[in-house]
Design a protein around this motif. Sequence first.
Motif, PDB file in Angstrom:
ATOM      1  N   GLY A 166      -6.246  67.837  85.673  1.00 41.13           N
ATOM      2  CA  GLY A 166      -7.006  68.842  85.567  1.00 41.13           C
ATOM      3  C   GLY A 166      -4.553  69.084  85.419  1.00 41.13           C
ATOM      4  O   GLY A 166      -3.863  69.426  86.100  1.00 41.13           O
ATOM      5  N   ASN A 186      -9.718  66.107  82.330  1.00 42.27           N
ATOM      6  CA  ASN A 186      -9.654  67.692  82.099  1.00 42.27           C
ATOM      7  C   ASN A 186      -8.313  68.149  82.066  1.00 42.27           C
ATOM      8  O   ASN A 186      -7.722  69.104  83.077  1.00 42.27           O
ATOM      9  CB  ASN A 186     -10.148  67.847  84.069  1.00 42.27           C
ATOM     10  CG  ASN A 186     -11.574  68.008  84.216  1.00 42.27           C
ATOM     11  OD1 ASN A 186     -12.449  67.948  82.799  1.00 42.27           O
ATOM     12  ND2 ASN A 186     -11.948  67.362  85.294  1.00 42.27           N
ATOM     13  N   SER A 206     -13.389  65.343  79.105  1.00 43.05           N
ATOM     14  CA  SER A 206     -12.863  66.781  78.786  1.00 43.05           C
ATOM     15  C   SER A 206     -11.961  67.517  78.138  1.00 43.05           C
ATOM     16  O   SER A 206     -11.489  68.597  79.394  1.00 43.05           O
ATOM     17  CB  SER A 206     -13.636  67.394  80.295  1.00 43.05           C
ATOM     18  OG  SER A 206     -14.625  67.197  81.028  1.00 43.05           O
ATOM     19  N   CYS A 207     -11.563  67.098  77.536  1.00 41.64           N
ATOM     20  CA  CYS A 207      -9.761  67.203  76.630  1.00 41.64           C
ATOM     21  C   CYS A 207      -9.955  67.744  75.792  1.00 41.64           C
ATOM     22  O   CYS A 207     -10.435  67.165  74.674  1.00 41.64           O
ATOM     23  CB  CYS A 207      -8.855  66.115  77.166  1.00 41.64           C
ATOM     24  SG  CYS A 207      -9.067  65.509  78.702  1.00 41.64           S
TER      25      CYS A 207
END
Length: 240
Positions: A166, A186, A206-207
């Motif tokens: 994140g 992320n 998720s990048c």
Amino acid sequence: MISEKLKLYVEALFKKYERNSLLSRKKTELLTKLHDRSISLEAEGMTKLDIEKLLIREIESKSLAVDTSDLNIDKSNVLKLKKKTFINKNLQKTEDFEPVNAEYYLSDFKSATLQNIDVEHSVFKNCYFKNFSCKDSAIIESTFKKSDLSQSNYDTCKLEYMLYTGCHLPKVNFTDTSILHTFFKNCYLKKVSFTNCILINIRFESCDIANVKITGGKMDKTTYRILQEEGTSLHSVELI
């Protein structure tokens, strides 16, 4: 005789490790070295204060040290630091900055410099690292959670067993840096560049890595394939 300040300094050095007989032997070994070196320096005519300062410098430079690679970090003894400010500072081990086995929360490292320091087994949560500079240093088995590392620079560093989750990393530059067994999850990675780096076992989840640029350096085949499939810019990379 070893001064009380030196004894406390040695205690602080070993505080991060699990208490056992091996640690006791290592500590005794270092104290013996300090004792013998103190006697030698005193015979040369140095004052006790100058001896104390010199011995601390020699420990920090590792010219006077013991092998601690076989000691285990005491993960139950994490130092928790909240809302610390290190803006524009050259980071050194202090009461506010502990490079090993520490957890930082909502701390500000904007434009700070980490040079010739090893950070190990540490966590950075919701921290601000814009324009952060890392030079000739190692960050090992550490985690960055929901932290802003935008426009930071890593030059001749070692990053191993890292987790970025994140995190915000636009325009981060890695140069002549070894990055091993590291996981980005992320994360925002727009315009991140790797120049002459070693990239081994790098994972992304998720990048968006289409705007990542990699020039020169070495990479394992699996990491190369993943990056290539995602449209990453790859130039003059050697596969190993």
